[in-house]
Design an enzyme around this catalytic site. Structure first.
Site, short mmCIF file in Angstrom:
data_model
loop_
_atom_site.label_atom_id
_atom_site.label_comp_id
_atom_site.label_asym_id
_atom_site.label_seq_id
_atom_site.Cartn_x
_atom_site.Cartn_y
_atom_site.Cartn_z
N ASP A 125 0.81 -1.22 0.00
CA ASP A 125 0.00 0.00 0.00
C ASP A 125 0.84 1.27 0.00
O ASP A 125 0.31 2.38 -0.04
CB ASP A 125 -0.97 0.01 1.19
CG ASP A 125 -0.27 -0.04 2.55
OD1 ASP A 125 0.97 0.15 2.60
OD2 ASP A 125 -0.97 -0.28 3.56
N GLY A 126 2.17 1.12 0.06
CA GLY A 126 3.04 2.29 0.00
C GLY A 126 3.05 3.13 1.26
O GLY A 126 3.52 4.26 1.25
N ASP A 257 20.05 -4.06 -1.18
CA ASP A 257 19.35 -2.80 -1.41
C ASP A 257 19.31 -1.93 -0.16
O ASP A 257 18.80 -0.80 -0.21
CB ASP A 257 17.92 -3.06 -1.92
CG ASP A 257 17.10 -3.90 -0.96
OD1 ASP A 257 17.54 -5.01 -0.64
OD2 ASP A 257 16.03 -3.44 -0.53
N ASP A 267 17.60 2.91 6.77
CA ASP A 267 16.45 2.02 6.63
C ASP A 267 16.31 1.10 7.84
O ASP A 267 16.60 -0.09 7.78
CB ASP A 267 16.51 1.21 5.34
CG ASP A 267 15.12 0.71 4.95
OD1 ASP A 267 14.13 1.20 5.52
OD2 ASP A 267 15.02 -0.16 4.07
#
Length: 471
Positions: A125-126, A257, A267
């Site tokens: 859903d971002g 990543d 992150d």
């Protein structure tokens, strides 16, 4: 309000072209409430003069910043996730919002998390949970306090949506985060172009990274240029991982990543800090094999560098790349020694063997005694100068026995660094500032239940006191 004279927009990534990112439209949120802004980080790039209303406009609604001639860009990359290659990655819930120079001239990125869907969202859903945003703020602040080269959680805005997640009680509150970071170019950014066998793409990335992050390599030619970049990234990665080890930090998801070309930690998802010395301690509940356990993080850094080298072999001789990666082990060993000595408030001894022997004995004592990780470093900061404090504190009963005696004797050979720091009020308290998972959950509970941020702000203040004391 006028922007600070230190505001220096400098969008550079957009110049790489369409093969590297996709322009995207930010999500429109039901409501926007500012819950965190890092004013110190904002001042470094000339954003400190924004009012809260202007801040929300730029970092919640994503109205373009002045002279930032680029749309929001979802960056394209691939990566190894738990060592399985995934060509379906990319910025799935974030984008590069802009780039600015700080007061020292470094190029910094404004990167988002939870800002809506992109072409790389897959079935996601971002969005970002508010709890996830709070955890990112805490991790970044704690690592910064301990001297780790870390991204900054610049902004956290609650966005008024109810999100459904499998790994926490749902529905849960939502947020959008803006991170300030020295490059979002990942190892996986190179891997994507290698996957498509695009020498032009890899060469463009190499030129981009050298020009913006390692300009001293501009005089290098041909393969020496490529190998030189890899060696710089290897050394930067070694220093980053070494600093995690001294902090007792477990990142949790060391995929290719999640590692960038400047060796800056970023992150923060399922991170943890060690409660006690334990090489097998893992952060992520889904890391069933302990691939990214605390003690395996140095290996993970090297493995990821090898994947970066594999991407670069399209434009560089393998032997030159292999030689470049060989810089990692000695750089890590040296950086780890310095990081642990710094954590203990000690000078680097003139005899390197003294430092190595002391650290080996320290690990043995900590592992066998079960002493708390943060408590130990708090008690013995500046070495024997803290002995009376340590032996009168809450962990005094652990500081005895053969293992302790061996370490204690070796500790006596190393001088304290800036002894005056012990006069800071922080060292008068018996317990250190820490972010054990139980404390993190305890900070979140009043926010979730009563929207009470008192404990969160108190913890941020405590972390600031730690940073001040260590400086």
């Amino acid at each position: 309000m006028p922007f600070s004279p230190h505001y220096r927009p400098d969008p550079q990534f957009v110049a790489l072209g369409q093969a590297f990112s996709d322009p995207v439209t930010p999500a429109s949120f039901p409501s926007l409430r500012l819950v965190w802004r890092d004013q110190e980080a904002a001042a470094s790039v000339g954003l400190e003069t924004l009012t809260d209303v202007e801040w929300i406009d730029h970092f919640g609604r994503f109205q373009a910043l002045p002279d930032m001639a680029q749309p929001p860009l979802a960056m394209r990359y691939h990566g190894h996730q738990f060592r399985s290659y995934n060509p379906q990655l990319g910025d799935g819930r974030g984008f590069l919002f802009g780039q600015l120079r700080d007061q020292s001239g470094r190029l910094l990125d404004l990167g988002t998390k939870g800002s809506g869907q992109t072409p790389w969202s897959r079935q996601g859903d971002g969005r970002l949970t508010l709890k996830g945003g709070v955890r990112e703020v805490l991790a970044a602040r704690m690592l910064q306090a301990q001297g780790v080269n870390t991204s900054k959680a610049l902004s956290l805005i609650e966005t008024g949506e109810a999100l459904v997640r499998q790994d926490e009680p749902s529905p849960t509150r939502s947020a959008v985060l803006v991170r300030l970071q020295h490059s979002h170019v990942r190892f996986g950014t190179f891997q994507r172009h290698a996957y498509f066998e695009s020498k032009e793409g890899i060469e463009a990335l190499v030129d981009h990274c050298i020009a913006l992050y390692y300009p001293h390599l501009l005089s290098f030619d041909g393969e020496a240029r490529v190998a030189g970049l890899l060696q710089e990234i290897a050394v930067a990665t070694a220093k980053m991982v070494a600093s995690w080890m001294a902090s007792g930090f477990v990142h949790g998801v060391l995929n290719t990543d999640n590692m960038n070309v400047t060796g800056e930690s970023f992150d923060y998802g399922p991170w943890r800090f060690l409660p006690v010395a334990d090489g097998n301690f893992t952060a992520a509940y889904f890391d069933q094999t302990g691939l990214y356990a605390y003690g395996r993080q140095p290996e993970a850094g090297l493995w990821n560098l090898k994947q970066l080298a594999c991407a670069l072999k399209f434009i560089c001789d393998v032997e030159a790349l292999t030689q470049a990666i060989r810089a990692y082990p000695p750089a890590f060993e040296e950086a780890q020694k310095h990081a642990f000595l710094t954590r203990l408030g000690l000078q680097v001894p003139s005899q390197a063997a003294d430092g190595a022997a002391m650290l080996d004995a320290m690990f043995a004592f900590m592992a066998r005694s079960g002493v708390s990780w943060d408590g130990f470093f708090h008690d013995w900061f500046c070495g024997l100068a803290s002995q009376s404090r340590a032996l009168a504190g809450p962990r005094r009963y652990l500081y005895a026995g053969k293992d302790f005696d061996v370490w204690h004797r070796l500790l006596g050979r190393i001088e304290p660094d800036r002894l005056g720091r012990l006069a800071h009020p922080y060292f008068e308290q018996p317990e250190p500032v820490s972010l054990d998972i139980t404390e993190v959950e305890a900070l979140w509970e009043p926010i979730a239940q009563r929207d009470d941020w008192t404990a969160f702000h108190a913890k941020i203040s405590d972390i600031a006191a730690l940073e001040d004391a260590l400086r």
